[in-house]
Design an enzyme around this catalytic site. Structure first.
Site, PDB file in Angstrom:
ATOM      1  N   THR A  36      44.699   6.586  -3.599  1.00 25.12           N
ATOM      2  CA  THR A  36      44.271   6.410  -2.091  1.00 25.12           C
ATOM      3  C   THR A  36      44.627   4.902  -1.960  1.00 25.12           C
ATOM      4  O   THR A  36      44.909   4.668  -0.462  1.00 25.12           O
ATOM      5  CB  THR A  36      43.040   6.920  -1.638  1.00 25.12           C
ATOM      6  OG1 THR A  36      42.078   6.316  -2.438  1.00 25.12           O
ATOM      7  CG2 THR A  36      42.929   8.439  -1.457  1.00 25.12           C
ATOM      8  N   ASP A  37      44.416   4.124  -3.007  1.00 26.59           N
ATOM      9  CA  ASP A  37      44.509   2.589  -2.554  1.00 26.59           C
ATOM     10  C   ASP A  37      45.610   2.047  -1.997  1.00 26.59           C
ATOM     11  O   ASP A  37      45.933   1.014  -1.325  1.00 26.59           O
ATOM     12  CB  ASP A  37      43.849   1.991  -3.506  1.00 26.59           C
ATOM     13  CG  ASP A  37      44.929   1.799  -5.108  1.00 26.59           C
ATOM     14  OD1 ASP A  37      45.721   2.545  -5.009  1.00 26.59           O
ATOM     15  OD2 ASP A  37      44.495   0.999  -5.954  1.00 26.59           O
ATOM     16  N   GLY A 119      43.644   4.523 -18.680  1.00 21.10           N
ATOM     17  CA  GLY A 119      43.300   4.651 -17.205  1.00 21.10           C
ATOM     18  C   GLY A 119      41.894   4.034 -16.840  1.00 21.10           C
ATOM     19  O   GLY A 119      41.216   4.473 -16.139  1.00 21.10           O
ATOM     20  N   SER A 122      42.554  -1.781 -18.019  1.00 17.43           N
ATOM     21  CA  SER A 122      42.467  -2.837 -19.165  1.00 17.43           C
ATOM     22  C   SER A 122      43.311  -4.074 -18.229  1.00 17.43           C
ATOM     23  O   SER A 122      42.896  -5.176 -18.597  1.00 17.43           O
ATOM     24  CB  SER A 122      43.021  -2.693 -20.525  1.00 17.43           C
ATOM     25  OG  SER A 122      44.282  -1.918 -20.163  1.00 17.43           O
ATOM     26  N   ASP A 167      41.635  -1.820  -8.731  1.00 16.46           N
ATOM     27  CA  ASP A 167      41.280  -2.308 -10.045  1.00 16.46           C
ATOM     28  C   ASP A 167      40.625  -3.639  -9.950  1.00 16.46           C
ATOM     29  O   ASP A 167      39.908  -4.149 -10.455  1.00 16.46           O
ATOM     30  CB  ASP A 167      42.254  -2.038 -11.158  1.00 16.46           C
ATOM     31  CG  ASP A 167      42.875  -0.484 -11.064  1.00 16.46           C
ATOM     32  OD1 ASP A 167      42.174   0.326 -10.524  1.00 16.46           O
ATOM     33  OD2 ASP A 167      44.145  -0.374 -11.715  1.00 16.46           O
TER      34      ASP A 167
HETATM   35  C1  GLA Z   1      46.271   2.780 -10.874  1.00 16.70           C
HETATM   36  C2  GLA Z   1      46.551   1.517  -9.947  1.00 16.70           C
HETATM   37  C3  GLA Z   1      45.556   1.595  -8.981  1.00 16.70           C
HETATM   38  C4  GLA Z   1      45.479   2.909  -8.593  1.00 16.70           C
HETATM   39  C5  GLA Z   1      45.590   4.035  -9.604  1.00 16.70           C
HETATM   40  C6  GLA Z   1      45.474   5.522  -8.999  1.00 16.70           C
HETATM   41  O1  GLA Z   1      45.270   2.525 -11.795  1.00 16.70           O
HETATM   42  O2  GLA Z   1      46.526   0.162 -10.828  1.00 16.70           O
HETATM   43  O3  GLA Z   1      45.983   0.708  -7.964  1.00 16.70           O
HETATM   44  O4  GLA Z   1      46.351   3.083  -7.542  1.00 16.70           O
HETATM   45  O5  GLA Z   1      46.296   3.778 -10.359  1.00 16.70           O
HETATM   46  O6  GLA Z   1      44.292   5.743  -8.075  1.00 16.70           O
END
Ligand code: GLA
Length: 383
Positions: A36-37, A119, A122, A167
Site C-alpha cells: 500500500t505504501d 522481508g 535489513s 521501511d
Molecule cells: C518492500 C518495500 C516497502 C513496501 C513493501 C511491501 O519492503 O521496501 O516499501 O512496498 O515491500 O509492502
C-alpha cells in the site's frame, strides 16, 4: 552481543583505530498494510529489537567492512555499483552529498542482527543507520524526516528497488512499545500502543528485491492508476478508490490488473481497521484481519509462496489469533500474533508441522516493538 558493539569492535579489528561515531537502526515487521505504501495507502509496521549498526571515522577515501565476513572493500562512490551490500552505503553517500551532509571520506564498519532477504527490511536498517552515522561524522546530523528521504532515495533512485517509504519511516520514527500507523498518502504518523510480543517465522525462502518482482507489481499499479484516471480524472492514488468502486474497476481494467487493485483497496480498509482494533486491545480482531490480508496477497497480489501459506494455515489451526506473510513477499517471513499464554506451544507445533512438510525446522523468534534510529556510544574499552 548488540549490533553496535559488534560494529565498533569490527571497526577496531579491521582498521586498527577507533570509530569516531556509531549509530544503529532497527529492522521492521509489517503487521499489515502490504504493497500500500507506493499506492498512497496506510501501513502498520513495528520496529524489531534486531538492529543494524554502523561505526565510522573520517578517512582519506572510502572503505567498508561488514562483520559478516570481515573483508574490507574499497568503495568507488562515483563509479558503477558492485551489486552487493556496499551499493546501499554508496547510495547513501551520494544522497548525503546532494544535501551537503556527507563527510569527505570515511572508513565504515557494519554489523547487523537483522536477517537478510527475510522481508524484515535489513536494507532500510542499513541505509538509515548509515545516513545517521555519516551525517554525524560530517557535523550535519540529520533529523528523522531527512533520514527517511536520504535512505529512501538511496534505495529507490540509486540502488533501483522501487520501494515505498514504509521501511525507512519506521526505522527512523519508531517508538518503543508502539506500532506506527503511517498514512503514506498524507504523511501522517500515529503511534498505536503495542505492548505484546510478535512472532516471526522465517520461510527460509530468500528474496532479493533488486531483481524485479516488486518492480513489476509497481509497474502494474502505475498502469492501473493511469487507466482508472480515464474515468476518475484526478485520482491521485489507487488507495483512494473505495471498495464500492471495485465493480467499475472490474468492468474497465484488463483482467490481470483487477486483482492488483482489489488488493490495494481492500488492504487499505483492513489496515485502518487493524489499527483501530489494536488500539482497542482487540488482538483477535487484528488476527482475523491478518489472515484476510494474507489471503489477499495469495489470491489477488500473487506475492506469497507455499511455505508462507502453510505457516499461516498451521498457525491459525494451532490457535494463533492470526498470521500473514510480511514484507514484500516472494519468500521472507510470516508474522504471527498469538495469545501470550499459549504462544510458545503454538510456535513449537507450527515449527514441527513445517519441519515434517518441508524438511527443515524454520527459524522462529519473537520481538517486542522497539525504538528507532539512534546514536550509539562508543564503548569505553575502545574509546
Ligand atoms: C518492500 C518495500 C516497502 C513496501 C513493501 C511491501 O519492503 O521496501 O516499501 O512496498 O515491500 O509492502
Amino acid at each position: 552481543m548488540s549490533s553496535a558493539r559488534l560494529a565498533t569492535s569490527q571497526f577496531a579489528t579491521s582498521f586498527a583505530t577507533q570509530p569516531a561515531v556509531a549509530a544503529s537502526a532497527p529492522g521492521r515487521v509489517n503487521l499489515i498494510g502490504e504493497h500500500t505504501d507506493y499506492n498512497g495507502g496506510p501501513v502498520l509496521p513495528v520496529a524489531l529489537e534486531r538492529r543494524t549498526a554502523v561505526a565510522a571515522a573520517p578517512w582519506d577515501g572510502w572503505r567498508a567492512v561488514t562483520s559478516l565476513d570481515g573483508a574490507v572493500h574499497g568503495l568507488d562512490v562515483d563509479g558503477p555499483f558492485r551489486r552487493d551490500w556496499t551499493d546501499y552505503l554508496v547510495g547513501v553517500v551520494r544522497e548525503l552529498r546532494a544535501r551537503g551532509a556527507a563527510p569527505a571520506g570515511a572508513q565504515v564498519a557494519v554489523a547487523s542482527t537483522v536477517p537478510v532477504g527475510a522481508g524484515l527490511s535489513s536494507s532500510a536498517a542499513l541505509t538509515v543507520a548509515t545516513a545517521r552515522a555519516l551525517s554525524l561524522l560530517a557535523g550535519r546530523p540529520l533529523g528523522a524526516a531527512d533520514l527517511v528521504e536520504v535512505a529512501f532515495h538511496a534505495e529507490h533512485d540509486q540502488v533501483g528497488v522501487r520501494c515505498g517509504r514504509m521501511d525507512q519511516t519506521i526505522a527512523a520514527h519508531a517508538r518503543r512499545g508502539t506500532a506506527l500507523l503511517f498514512e503514506t498518502g498524507t504523511g501522517s504518523l500515529e503511534q498505536v500502543p503495542f505492548p505484546g510480543r510478535i512472532w516471526i517465522v522465517e520461510t527460509g525462502v530468500s528474496h532479493r528485491l533488486t531483481g524485479g518482482a516488486l518492480n513489476e507489481r509497481r509497474r502494474e499499479c502505475e498502469q492501473a492508476l493511469e487507466l482508472c484516471r480515464a474515468w476518475r480524472p484526478g485520482l491521485r492514488f489507487l488507495a483512494h478508490l473505495a471498495p464500492a468502486d471495485l465493480p467499475e474497476v472490474a468492468r474497465r481494467l484488463p483482467p490481470p490488473l483487477v486483482p492488483r487493485v482489489r488488493h490495494v483497496v481492500t488492504e487499505t480498509a483492513r489496515t485502518r481497521a487493524a489499527a483501530l482494533a489494536l488500539a482497542a486491545g482487540d488482538l483477535a480482531g487484528v488476527g482475523r484481519l491478518l489472515v484476510a490480508g494474507h489471503e489477499s496477497l495469495r489470491l489477488d497480489y500473487g506475492s506469497t509462496v507455499p511455505e508462507a501459506d502453510f505457516l499461516v494455515e498451521r498457525a491459525v489451526a494451532h490457535g494463533a489469533y492470526g498470521a500473514r506473510l510480511t514484507g514484500a513477499g516472494w519468500g521472507g517471513a510470516v508474522v504471527v500474533l498469538a495469545p501470550a499464554e499459549r504462544e510458545t506451544r503454538i510456535l513449537a507445533e507450527v515449527s514441527r508441522d513445517f519441519g515434517d512438510r518441508f524438511g527443515h525446522v524454520p527459524e522462529a523468534w519473537s520481538t517486542r516493538a522497539a525504538g528507532g534510529v539512534k546514536r550509539e556510544a562508543i564503548p569505553a574499552a575502545l574509546g
